[in-house]
Design a protein around this motif. Structure first.
Motif, short mmCIF file in Angstrom:
data_model
loop_
_atom_site.label_atom_id
_atom_site.label_comp_id
_atom_site.label_asym_id
_atom_site.label_seq_id
_atom_site.Cartn_x
_atom_site.Cartn_y
_atom_site.Cartn_z
N UNK A 506 0.83 -1.19 0.00
CA UNK A 506 0.00 0.00 0.00
C UNK A 506 0.87 1.25 0.00
N UNK A 507 0.21 2.38 0.20
CA UNK A 507 0.92 3.66 0.13
C UNK A 507 2.00 3.74 1.21
N UNK A 508 1.68 3.31 2.43
CA UNK A 508 2.66 3.39 3.51
C UNK A 508 3.81 2.42 3.29
N UNK A 509 3.52 1.21 2.81
CA UNK A 509 4.61 0.25 2.55
C UNK A 509 5.53 0.78 1.46
N UNK A 510 4.98 1.29 0.39
CA UNK A 510 5.82 1.83 -0.68
C UNK A 510 6.64 3.02 -0.17
N UNK A 511 6.05 3.81 0.73
CA UNK A 511 6.78 4.96 1.27
C UNK A 511 7.95 4.49 2.13
N UNK A 512 7.72 3.48 2.97
CA UNK A 512 8.81 2.95 3.79
C UNK A 512 9.89 2.32 2.93
N UNK A 513 9.46 1.64 1.87
CA UNK A 513 10.43 0.99 0.98
C UNK A 513 11.30 2.03 0.29
N UNK A 514 10.67 3.11 -0.14
CA UNK A 514 11.43 4.16 -0.81
C UNK A 514 12.38 4.87 0.15
N UNK A 614 7.49 -1.25 20.32
CA UNK A 614 8.24 -1.93 19.24
C UNK A 614 9.56 -2.42 19.81
N UNK A 615 9.88 -3.69 19.64
CA UNK A 615 11.17 -4.18 20.16
C UNK A 615 12.34 -3.60 19.37
N UNK A 616 13.44 -3.58 20.04
CA UNK A 616 14.64 -2.98 19.43
C UNK A 616 15.17 -3.89 18.32
N UNK A 617 15.50 -3.25 17.22
CA UNK A 617 16.08 -3.99 16.09
C UNK A 617 17.59 -3.88 16.16
N UNK A 618 18.29 -4.84 15.65
CA UNK A 618 19.75 -4.80 15.82
C UNK A 618 20.42 -3.72 15.00
N UNK A 619 19.79 -3.27 13.94
CA UNK A 619 20.47 -2.32 13.06
C UNK A 619 19.72 -1.00 13.10
N UNK A 620 20.48 0.09 13.21
CA UNK A 620 19.85 1.40 13.29
C UNK A 620 19.21 1.76 11.96
N UNK A 621 19.62 1.10 10.86
CA UNK A 621 19.02 1.43 9.58
C UNK A 621 17.56 1.00 9.52
N UNK A 622 17.19 0.06 10.37
CA UNK A 622 15.83 -0.45 10.36
C UNK A 622 14.98 0.20 11.45
N UNK A 623 15.30 1.41 11.78
CA UNK A 623 14.45 2.13 12.72
C UNK A 623 13.07 2.38 12.10
N UNK A 624 12.08 2.38 12.94
CA UNK A 624 10.73 2.55 12.46
C UNK A 624 10.55 3.97 11.93
N UNK A 625 9.91 4.06 10.76
CA UNK A 625 9.63 5.37 10.20
C UNK A 625 8.44 5.99 10.92
N UNK A 626 8.21 7.27 10.63
CA UNK A 626 7.08 7.98 11.27
C UNK A 626 5.76 7.36 10.85
N UNK A 627 5.64 6.99 9.57
CA UNK A 627 4.40 6.38 9.10
C UNK A 627 4.15 5.05 9.77
#
Length: 1838
Positions: A506-514, A614-627
């Motif tokens: 959806x729109x949010x998934x595509x936004x996170x992917x981008x 949200x549990x902590x992810x090992x990599x900072x690149x995978x931080x949760x986006x605002x959306x």
């Protein structure tokens, strides 16, 4: 009938589309037939219109609802449910009635009025508390009460969802909802959780609200507050979640907008000392606060808002240090925005300006290193797999990084504050349930829509889906509950739109992917959206843009600009900058930026899931986006809402210009479509929106039934038969278990049938009545004509007969008249002839008489003239003869002489001749002399006669001429005769007057003697009048000051009494609370064994609130000074009470010094004035001196004589008393004799006064006489030369003057021969002077007293000014500071009063000790005297020869009861603890009070102070415990209020004070207390009585309050008068009792019976009628307040029929007051507002005269109440007219001069100050009978 019914017929009103007003009303002018292409309409302005109709293009227009349904509280009550009906109903309610709330099914529509309304006060909360949702007018409090009630009833969590556009009023609505919960569900402990919950509002508004173009206080975040309740439904905690804070506002604001309020609040308070280190200035000087170019909000004080914010921080437990850190962080953000970044020449790098002040402030405030910040603001790190690079940033990149850092800092600070607010609101108690309040943004669409609008609209899609499903579920539940057949309703499901946003790819998934792509851009993301979602029905690509997309939401199409989506979704902040902040030297700053992802969230004790789980992810690149974060939190929110029962509040913004009560239809329709209100209407319209209960339907539409239908007892079947007859289509209605369900439009059809039936019935009634009136009129005319004919014919016959009689009588009258006329003519002619003859004969006679008189006069004249002529002729002839003779004789003589000469020549001849010649010559000479004399006399006589005759002739000629001119007829004689007669009468009258004067002279002589006696009596009366005058002057001097301030003093007294009683109420509440806490502690912390606590200490210290009798207190001022000397200065300084006492004494001495100085100045002025008056008062002083000397001598001698007589008399009486024994009769005779002696002494003083005055005057007069005699003797040279005394002459002159002033004809000289009256007058004059001098002295004293009173008034004015200054200071303070200041002032006042009471107590104790000492001395002397008397009696007894046995007489009962100390607890238990009111119902009322007082009397009689104190203390404590145990028993409250007040009256009646003994009998006066003054205990009992009274009122109000509304407004006291209107959804709300029987209803008779029961209970218990009247007055005030408040909050009862019912109900209450003799209790006056409200509902409301009548009628109602009732006035049928807006405006203009308070509702908690008037008892204590059933046999009668 339904098939024949054509709704589009002539005169039907419809709605047609309009581009300006959205919908416009029109009326059909021609019947429409199906298939016609044109509908002929006429607009409201008269314009004709042909409306095109087609099956595809234009459908038929919407039908308009009947006028009776316009303005309904619930939109679902409308018969036609569609958009124009909803819009019109909202507009009418908002503009015409000023109602901002309207129900739409389960939704509350709230329109922002942009004006502060007085509908949110405590009284409004009280009115809505406990009420069903459909019973009151729509209100946010009603929704809150519904949620609270369902939580308590269903034990299920609730949610209130508040949504709407920015500026629609969401925050305010949520705030008022939380305020309602805080008021209704206040915490039961001292934690004040409700205050903390409310305190979070100013904090969140400061950090999360900002000014936008649409709203001055717009919430820029969403929040969900969960208010947690205990099992008793008290607030125990709260928790807050926030959503999507608008961080971009920190660094950017559009034009005419502001940043968050906290920035401007800090800048406005920068001058405060605590903010000096922040280095702030005006908001215009900072970039982040000046972008909107408008830093002010009209009507908002930012500095004051910051003060409230700081107080809220403090209340929530945030320390001052933390607050300071928060303000530093906020200030650092402002300084960060002003950091200047300068670009280098290459454009690829930049640097910070050297020595940038704002950067230095930023680093100082956050505690970070300046160089590092300066470096990393312009550089960034690039990390690869192998190494890390340092890259310079351009100026634009550096500025973006700076802004991102500012946003990140503010967001972290926001989260930290919310976290600490949640910590402050958390509770350790167990959560039972909660109510959540969701304040979230509504659907938004702007010209440019970005990521924020996308998230907001996504959230609204989810909420709309939940709302639709909930509304459908409620409809489904209602149909299933009523067991009706129904088909599934199709409603709009927006799940496809939601899937488009949040589903996979959806729109949010595509936004996170981008966002994960290293070089992802907004354009790439847009292309992916076009490719992926092109097939979706809710997604569209704009034609003219490749960087935007369109989503078709449930409310509208919205075009989103892709620019900025990725950046906002990433929310990127450089890690190097964050690391600098982590290393801050300030703990708060470092804590803000610590990585909290790894820390497991602590479980909340409120049982609410955390926002970010949200549990902590090992990599900072995978931080949760605002959306992603927003989607997760939104899912969590929806789970929470789905687990609760939701309640919806939709806020509508009426216009974009923030104008008060201005309605823009286009903007309103947009919001109605967006917020789901129209969807609710559509769902309701798709089913059965109109619903009636069977009784209401039967009552409303029974006019459509036949007479045979009324014979059936089954109303349901009757309704079924009627509907089957009226509506042929069975699908148009359904029959449920308790209700009838109708399709849309069917109620309007039934209303039309009802109206038609009424119209036809009215026509038939009019026809019949008009025919009946015409027949009656014809009969009256015919009867009148017949009567007129009969009377006319009779009149003509009588007139003809009368004519005949008149003709006959005329003939007779003519005959007699002619005879009389001729006879009168003859007699008149005869009289005229006789008169003429008489006058003629008189004239002729008078003429003859005048002729004779003239002839006589002529003859007299002729006689005299002829005599004169004859005498003249004679004299002339005689003279001629003499002359002739002389001549002849001369001739002869000459001849003879010649002859003689010849002869003489002869000597002889000469000798012969000379012989006799000598004698003859002598004789001739003599004769000649005589003749000459006679001639002269005759000549003179003739001349006098001639002159007299001439004058007489002239006089007679003049008189003749005068008489001829006046009375030519000769009437002079008659006039002269009349004048003679008048003179004779005057002479006789003068003689009579003379006689009368002589008689009055004699009587006056007698009256003078009486007058002297009267003057002597008046002398005595003057003395009494002087005394009376002096007394009156003194009384007037007192009354002048008293009357001047009586009204104000009475008002102040009532206010002070009310404040005092409120303090007592608060004290009792706190005492109750203390006891509850103590019991709770004892239950929570129970351990075996005995522990000393306040409950088992001394009763004097724990249960009593009054001072004990003690002599160890500090004494008066001298004792205090002595104590200071003994204690030393240091210890004395530590003794606060002693220090305050000395300080107060110093103030009193200073006041006394000022007063003495003023008196000294006044005395000096008086001395000067007296010196100037000394000369004028010397005579008076001499007289006073003489009078005083004589009086002193006389009084001394008289005093000695009287003392001797009095001593002899007393000795005689004492001896007789000793011999006969001191009996009551002897005492009475002795008192009588003393009274007579006193009266005789007063009479003797008065007589002596008179004698002394007279004696003084006699002495002074004698002295003056002697002095005058001496002076006159000295002047005349001897004692014989004197005359009468000067005083005597003066007295005679005075009395002569007095007599002349009274009667000038009286001779006073004969009455004062000896001068006694003169002396008496002189004495009276002296007495008058003396009295005048005394009056002048009295006047001077009066002036002095008046000046003293003026001085006192000035002092009081000063005191009043001080109090006014205190009041001004208090008014300028904040509410919290005001409370603190008031408490401080109250503590000071109480401490001063305590000191005063202590001083008074010490003085009383000193006097008591002195009196006791004197009493012991007197007792000792009495004992010695008794011993001596006994010795003398023993000596006399030895003389007796035989023994005499003495028999003891039985002593009479003296009204005292004796008990031993050990039986005190038993007495209290029997009389107070275990007694029930019914056990003493057959005895004397208030028997326990009498028994207790008789026990107190005995303790006083034996002089046992400990026993008195113990008994009174135990009594008071036992009464308190009994009342605490029976705190909801009205009978027990009434019983002990009556007994407590009676005990208080007994203590007053038998206190021995004269003020309370005026109505006592002699025996009652003998029973007065002898040894103790129980004034303090009287005050304590008075306070206890007030507390019992307040508790009694509380219990009675709790009993009758549920009955008031039903009895006064809802019950039909007059049957079939009230009408029924269609109900909406809220009248079938799930919170109401939906059983067949319905809720419990009360009637007016039930309410009156309850009042009669209260009154009978109080009367049976012997309560004073005045107190019972005050109880009834308070209850009537509650009835009036509750009734009027409900009337003001309920539109359904504001009708003419309700006014009639209400007026009848109030008249019944007034009749009850009269029947129970309670009309004088002022209870009827409390009903005046509701009476006037009932009259207002009944009067005409059309013309200006009606408006003036209403203004003069409604004097007890405020302007707001009058306008509110007029706005709420609702016609029950089409024949009534609504109140026009112009009429209401006319009322407002006429009443604008009133200064009414802005409060709309009456205060139901207002308590009138109670007054316990002194009511002595007529019962004698010695005759009191104690029944054996009480078990008081241990009491001994004394």
């Amino acid at each position: 009938m339904a098939s024949e019914y054509n709704p589009y017929c002539k005169f039907t009103r419809v709605w047609i589309p309009d581009p300006d007003e959205v919908w416009k009303a029109a009326e059909i002018t021609r019947d429409y037939k199906e298939g016609e292409p044109v509908l002929h309409l006429q607009l409201e302005d008269g314009t004709p219109l042909e409306y095109q109709v087609g099956p595809k293009s234009n459908a038929l227009p919407f039908l308009k609802n009947p006028d009776i349904l316009v303005g309904e509280n619930d939109l679902t009550a409308l018969s036609y449910l569609h958009e124009p009906a909803v819009l019109h109903n909202l507009r009418v309610r908002f503009l015409e009635s000023n109602n901002i709330y309207t129900y739409c099914g389960i939704v509350l529509v709230a329109i922002n009025p942009y004006e502060q309304l007085q509908i949110y006060g405590e009284e409004v909360i009280t009115a809505y508390s406990g009420q069903n949702m459909g019973d009151m007018d729509p209100h946010i409090f009603a929704v809150a009460e519904e949620a609270y009630k369902q939580m308590a009833r269903d034990e299920k969590n609730q949610s209130i969802i508040v949504s709407g556009e920015s500026g629609a009023g969401k925050t305010v609505s949520a705030k008022y909802a939380m305020r309602y919960f805080a008021t209704v569900g206040g915490s039961s402990s001292d934690a004040n959780v409700e205050e903390k919950v409310l305190a979070s509002n100013p904090i969140m508004e400061a950090i999360g609200n900002a000014k936008t173009t649409r709203n001055d206080n717009s919430s820029r975040f969403g929040k969900y507050i969960q208010i947690v309740f205990s099992k008793h439904y008290h607030i125990i905690g709260a928790n807050m979640r926030t959503y999507l804070l608008e961080k971009s506002r920190v660094v950017f604001q559009a034009e005419d907008e502001r940043n968050y309020h906290i920035f401007y609040q800090l800048c406005a308070s920068a001058s405060l000392p605590e903010f000096e280190d922040l280095s702030l200035a005006s908001a215009e000087d900072f970039t982040y606060t000046s972008l909107g170019e408008n830093i002010f909000i009209e009507g908002v004080n930012d500095a004051e808002d910051l003060r409230r914010t700081r107080e809220a921080f403090t209340l929530l437990g945030i320390k001052e240090s933390s607050q300071s850190s928060i303000f530093k962080i906020v200030a650092s953000i402002l300084h960060l925005g002003n950091v200047e970044i300068i670009s280098e020449r290459d454009g690829e790098s930049c640097h910070v300006a050297r020595k940038d002040v704002h950067l230095e402030h930023f680093c100082r405030l956050l505690g970070v290193e300046l160089k590092q910040v300066e470096h990393w603001l312009c550089h960034r790190k690039l990390a690869t797999a192998s190494e890390t690079y340092l890259k310079k940033m351009s100026s634009q990149q550096a500025q973006n990084a700076r802004d991102a850092l500012a946003k990140h800092i503010y967001a972290r600070l926001f989260d930290w504050i919310v976290e600490h607010i949640n910590r402050a609101l958390q509770t350790s108690a167990k959560q039972h349930s909660f109510i959540g309040v969701l304040d979230i943004y509504g659907f938004e669409t702007f010209e440019v829509n970005s990521f924020e609008q996308f998230c907001i609209n996504y959230a609204n899609e989810k909420l709309q889906q939940q709302f639709n499903s909930h509304v459908f579920k409620l409809e489904q539940d209602e149909y299933m509950k009523e067991e009706i057949c129904w088909t599934r309703i199709d409603f709009y499901d927006n799940q496809p739109c939601i899937d488009l946003i949040e589903a996979r790819l959806g729109i949010l998934d595509l936004l996170d992917e981008e966002c994960k792509v290293p070089k992802g851009t907004d354009q790439n993301w847009a292309q992916k959206l076009y490719k992926q979602n092109s097939s979706s029905a809710h997604f569209q690509k704009p034609r003219m843009s490749n960087t935007s997309f369109i989503i078709i939401h449930f409310a509208d199409k919205v075009e989103y600009q892709c620019e900025g989506f990725l950046e906002k979704n990433r929310d990127t902040v450089y890690e190097e900058q964050i690391n600098i902040l982590k290393a801050s030297q300030f703990p708060l700053v470092a804590d803000l930026f610590q990585d909290k992802d790894g820390a497991a969230s602590k479980p909340s004790k409120v049982n609410v899931r955390a926002l970010k789980t949200v549990p902590k992810v090992p990599n900072k690149e995978h931080r949760k986006t605002v959306g992603h974060q927003f989607r997760s939190s939104l899912h969590l929110l929806m789970d929470t809402l789905n687990a609760t029962t939701p309640h919806y509040v939709r806020c509508i913004k009426p216009n974009d210009f923030k104008e008060a009560f201005s309605f823009d239809s286009r903007r309103a329709v947009q919001q109605l479509r967006a917020c789901g209100v129209l969807e609710t209407i559509r769902i309701s319209a798709a089913g059965y929106p109109s619903r009636w209960t069977y009784p209401d339907f039967f009552s409303r539409y029974r006019v459509l039934m036949k007479k045979s239908d009324f014979t059936s007892a089954d109303k349901k079947q009757v309704c079924r038969n009627l509907l089957e007859t009226l509506v042929k289509e069975p699908d148009m209605f359904q029959f449920g278990k308790t209700k009838i369900f109708f399709r849309a439009g069917q109620v309007a059809y039934l209303e039309k049938l009802r109206t038609d039936r009424f119209r036809s019935a009215c026509i038939k009634i009019q026809k019949t009545v008009r025919g009946w009136l015409q027949r009656i009129r014809y009969r009256k005319i015919r009867a009148a004509a017949v009567g007129l004919q009969r009377y006319g014919r009779g009149y003509l016959a009588r007139r003809y007969a009368e004519l005949l009689r008149q003709n006959r009588a005329a003939l007779i009258c003519q005959k007699q008249y002619r005879m009389v006329r001729e006879r009168r003519r003859y007699l008149r002619t005869r009289r005229a002839v006789v008169t003429i003859q008489a006058f003629t004969r008189g004239m002729f006679t008078r003429r003859i008489y005048w002729e004779f008189l003239l002839h006589h006069k002529a003859m007299v004249i002729q006689k005299h003239v002829r005599g004169w002529l004859q005498r003249t002729r004679y004299r002339r002839q005689r003279d001629a003869a003499v002359t002739i003779q002389c001549a002849f004789r001369r001739t002869q003589a000459k001849r003879q002489l010649k002859q003689l000469k010849i002869e003489a020549r002869s000597a002889e001849h000469l000798k012969n001749l000379n012989t006799g010649m000598e004698n003859k010559i002598v004789q001739l000479q003599r004769k000649m002399d005589e003749q000459s004399k006679e001639y002269r006399s005759q000549n003179e006589q003739l001349l006098s006669t001639n002159s007299a005759l001439g004058s007489e002739v002239a006089k007679l000629q003049k008189e003749l001429q005068v008489m001829r001119s006046h009375k030519p007829d000769g009437g002079q004689v008659v006039a002269l005769q009349q004048e003679v007669e008048a003179l004779q009468e005057a002479l006789q009258e003068a003689q009579a007057q003379r006689k009368r004067m002589e008689e009055e002279h004699g009587s006056e002589k007698l009256s003078l003697a009486q007058r002297v006696e009267e003057l002597e009596k008046e002398n005595a009366v003057l003395k009494t009048e002087k005394d009376e005058l002096n007394r009156r002057i003194q009384q007037q001097a007192k009354n002048s000051a008293e009357e001047a301030s009586s009204a104000s003093l009475q008002t102040e007294l009532d206010q002070e009494r009310e404040r005092y009683q409120n303090l007592l109420k608060e004290f009792s509440r706190l005492e109750q609370r203390y006891d509850n806490l103590k019991e709770e502690m004892s239950l929570n912390k129970f351990h075996p064994g005995h522990h000393r606590n306040p409950s088992n200490q001394s009763s004097l210290e724990s249960d009593s609130n009054y001072p004990s009798v003690s002599t160890s207190e500090v004494g008066d001022t001298e004792d205090s000074i002595q104590q200071v000397d003994e204690m030393g200065l240091e210890k004395a300084a530590m003794d606060i009470s002693l220090f305050m006492k000395l300080q107060k004494r110093v103030r009193e001495l200073e006041t006394e010094r000022k007063r003495l100085q003023l008196n000294l100045d006044k005395m000096e002025e008086l001395a000067k004035r007296k010196g100037s008056d000394a000369r004028r008062t010397s005579d008076v002083e001499n007289a006073d001196l003489a009078y005083n000397n004589l009086k002193r001598q006389e009084l001394e001698s008289e005093n000695k004589k009287l003392k001797n007589d009095l001593n002899d008399l007393r000795k005689t009486i004492a001896e007789r008393a000793t011999q006969d024994g001191a009996t009551g009769e002897l005492q009475d005779s002795y008192n009588l004799l003393l009274g007579q002696l006193k009266a005789a002494g007063e009479e003797l003083d008065a007589r002596k006064e008179e004698v002394l005055i007279l004696r003084t005057q006699i002495v002074s007069s004698v002295q003056q006489q002697e002095q005058s005699v001496r002076t006159e003797g000295e002047a005349d040279g001897g004692p014989d030369g004197g005359a009468e005394p000067a005083d005597k002459e003066e007295a005679l002159k005075a009395y002569h003057g007095l007599s002349e002033s009274k009667n000038g004809l009286q001779d006073w000289a004969r009455l004062n021969e000896d001068g006694e009256l003169g002396l008496a007058y002189q004495g009276l004059k002296r007495v008058s002077r003396l009295l005048e001098a005394q009056l002048q002295n009295q006047a001077r004293r009066h002036r002095d007293e008046l000046e003293a009173l003026n001085t006192q008034i000035e002092l009081l004015k000063d005191d009043l000014e001080k109090k006014q200054e205190h009041l001004n200071n208090i008014s300028s303070l904040s509410p919290e500071a005001r409370v603190e200041y008031t408490v401080q002032q109250e503590l000071n006042r109480l401490s001063n009063e305590n000191l005063n009471l202590k001083e008074l107590l010490e003085k009383l104790e000193k006097n008591e000790r002195k009196l006791k000492k004197q009493l012991r001395i007197y007792m000792k002397k009495v004992q010695e005297l008794e011993a001596s008397l006994a010795a003398t009696q023993n000596r006399t007894k030895h003389e007796l020869t035989r023994q005499v046995t003495l028999q003891r007489k039985e002593k009479d009962f003296e009204g005292m009861l004796e008990y031993v100390k050990e039986d005190e607890a038993r007495l209290i238990k029997t009389l107070i603890t275990d007694i029930r009111p019914g056990s003493v119902s057959a005895t004397v009322p208030c028997l326990p009070a009498y028994i207790l007082f008789m026990c107190i009397r005995h303790a006083d009689y034996v002089n046992d102070d400990q026993k008195v104190v113990s008994l009174l203390t135990s009594t008071i404590n036992a009464i308190k415990k009994v009342l605490k145990r029976n705190n909801d028993d009205f009978e027990m409250m009434s019983f002990w209020l009556a007994n407590t007040s009676r005990l208080l009256h007994c203590l007053k009646q038998y206190s021995g004070e004269e003020a309370f003994m005026t109505q006592n009998t002699a025996k009652q006066n003998e029973h007065c207390l002898k040894n103790f003054d129980l004034a303090e205990y009287r005050q304590i009992l008075s306070d206890l009585s007030i507390q019992i009274y307040q508790q009694l009122i509380k219990v009675a109000e709790g009993i009758i309050q549920p009955m008031i509304v039903s009895a006064m407004l809802e019950s039909e006291s007059i049957p079939s008068l009230a009408g029924v209107k269609p109900m909406g959804y809220r009248n079938r709300s799930s919170s109401m009792d939906t059983d067949a029987d319905g809720p419990t209803s009360y009637t007016l008779q039930g309410l009156i019976r309850q009042l009669a029961q209260f009154n009978g209970t109080m009367r049976d218990h012997g309560m004073d009628p005045e107190i019972a009247g005050q109880v009834v007055r308070q209850l009537f005030h509650l009835i009036n307040a509750v009734t009027l408040n409900n009337l003001l909050l309920r539109k359904d009862v504001c009708s003419w029929s309700t006014g009639m019912q209400l007026r009848y109900n109030t008249s019944q209450l007034e009749e009850w007051l009269r029947a129970n003799n309670l009309f004088q209790s002022k209870a009827a006056a409390t009903l005046e507002p509701i009476i006037q409200a009932a009259q207002l509902l009944q009067v005409k409301k059309k013309t200006s005269q009606d408006a003036e009548a209403i203004c003069s009628l409604c004097t007890a109602l405020t302007v707001q109440q009058i306008v509110k009732i007029l706005n709420l006035y609702t016609p029950l049928n089409e024949f009534e007219e609504r109140v026009t807006v112009s009429f209401i405006r006319n009322i407002q203009s006429n009443l604008q001069e009133r200064n009414d308070p802005p409060q709309l509702l009456m205060d139901t908690k207002h308590t009138f100050p109670v007054l316990f008037p002194y009511t002595p008892s007529a019962l004698s204590l010695e005759g009191m009978h104690i029944p054996a059933s009480l078990g008081l046999d241990f009491l001994i009668r004394v």
